[in-house]
Design an enzyme around this catalytic site. Structure first.
Site, mmCIF file in Angstrom:
data_model
loop_
_atom_site.group_PDB
_atom_site.id
_atom_site.type_symbol
_atom_site.label_atom_id
_atom_site.label_comp_id
_atom_site.label_asym_id
_atom_site.label_seq_id
_atom_site.Cartn_x
_atom_site.Cartn_y
_atom_site.Cartn_z
ATOM 1 C CB THR A 141 -19.353 47.387 -37.427
ATOM 2 O OG1 THR A 141 -19.835 46.680 -36.097
ATOM 3 C CG2 THR A 141 -20.632 48.223 -37.786
ATOM 4 C CB THR A 187 -14.341 49.059 -32.818
ATOM 5 O OG1 THR A 187 -15.807 49.119 -32.291
ATOM 6 C CG2 THR A 187 -14.686 49.486 -33.653
HETATM 7 N N1 LIG Z 1 -18.065 48.539 -34.439
HETATM 8 C C1 LIG Z 1 -17.993 47.276 -34.015
HETATM 9 O O1 LIG Z 1 -17.027 47.032 -34.618
HETATM 10 C C2 LIG Z 1 -18.866 46.107 -33.230
HETATM 11 C C3 LIG Z 1 -17.844 44.912 -33.298
HETATM 12 N N2 LIG Z 1 -19.310 43.762 -32.531
HETATM 13 C C4 LIG Z 1 -16.679 44.032 -33.161
HETATM 14 O O2 LIG Z 1 -16.460 44.282 -32.795
HETATM 15 O O3 LIG Z 1 -16.724 43.428 -35.126
#
Ligand SMILES: NC(=O)C[C@H](N)C(=O)O
Length: 313
Positions: free
Chosen positions: A12, A85
């Site tokens: 993200t 994440t």
């Molecule tokens: N907050 C994030 O980074 C979630 C994203 N879907 C990922 O893991 O790439």
């Protein structure tokens, strides 16, 4: 001046809107331009090694990241890996077990909002990550929501909250407040040899979550498919059901599969405190059948450990 290597993998933090929703788009250099004060932590070189939502990350990508660290290890004092994440703790655990005699900080960081969004957590998290990467601490760390966490104990608990990743069964290494690191107790590990990357992984490792009614045939089928390791997410202190009915006798299945050489590790569905399999009949019988207790490790950490351990043999 410290030399810091930035390996960007997507997530993200690096995402921008696309016609199908958020998808990685920003390069590390572009992100650095949006947070120029990061250069105060040292000389930064940027490498865009992949652009993935971390949902799409595979074990081969851990090998790729570890390979980059191996290639660049001598050139840098610390590493920052920007990452989604969702599977950040998986990558932390993989690097923890793959990087032997690591003597530098490797910091894996993500954010819940993209770097260009208003009130984004990306800039704060990047500051914490670069502060950590320019420190004298050794190990693989996760950074999120003002906390610096030993990567092995990191877990994503919130899908939306900015403090999405928390430290489970271990105090965070430090907090990051007003651009300063406030250390808790953390002793650098003893490093007794040269840095070495264990890039081999046994990919035939699966997870099974115990549930009422679970059919033991599932485990037998995994073995038929060539699986060499199974991580069980048991109940409570490590309870695994046994029954007269073969279909429901998970302990019986474990006994047969252990004899065939399948390694079966037990974690718990409880978030805290780990397994204590010497207490109840449902744990002791499972151990006698061949189960290996995972202690306080999360199911992700135990799974990656098994992938690395099985590949060593
Ligand atoms: N907050 C994030 O980074 C979630 C994203 N879907 C990922 O893991 O790439």
């Amino acid at each position: 001046m410290k030399k810091i290597c930035w390996l960007a993998t997507g997530g993200t933090i690096a995402s921008r809107p696309s016609e199908n929703g958020l998808a990685p788009g920003f390069t590390a250099k572009e992100m650095l331009e949006m947070v120029p004060n990061l250069k105060d932590y040292g000389h930064i070189d940027c490498y865009d090694i992949m652009q993935l939502d971390s949902t799409n990350l595979q074990p081969e990508d851990w090998q790729y990241i570890a390979g980059y660290i191996e290639k660049l290890y001598e050139q840098y004092d610390g590493f920052v890996i920007t990452h989604g994440t969702d599977t950040l703790n998986w990558t932390c655990c993989a690097l923890h077990y793959m990087l032997e005699n690591l003597a530098k900080p490797v910091v894996v960081i993500g954010s819940q909002l993209t770097i260009e969004e208003e009130n984004t957590d990306a800039k704060f998290n990047l500051n914490a990550a670069f502060a950590m990467a320019s420190s004298e601490k050794i190990g693989v760390f996760a950074v999120c929501g003002g906390q610096i966490i030993e990567g092995l104990w990191a877990k994503k608990l919130y899908s939306e909250d900015m403090r999405s990743i928390q430290s489970i069964n271990k105090m965070p290494v430090a907090t990051f407040e007003g651009n300063n690191i406030k250390w808790n107790e953390y002793e650098n590990p003893q490093v007794n040899g040269i840095f070495k990357v264990h890039s081999d992984l046994e990919l035939k490792v699966a997870q099974i979550k115990i549930m009422p009614g679970l059919d033991s045939e599932l485990l037998f089928n995994l073995a038929k498919m060539g699986y060499k390791g199974i991580v069980i997410e048991a109940y409570g202190a490590g309870g695994i059901p046994f029954a007269k009915d073969k279909q429901r006798d998970i302990v019986g299945a474990i006994e047969e599969l252990s004899k065939q050489g399948v390694k079966i590790v037990c974690t718990t569905q409880c978030l805290f405190d780990g397994v204590h399999m010497d207490r109840y009949e449902v744990g002791i019988k499972a151990c006698k059948a061949g189960v290996i207790p995972a202690g306080k490790l999360s199911v992700e950490a135990a799974t990656v450990k098994l992938m690395v351990d099985l590949a060593k043999k």
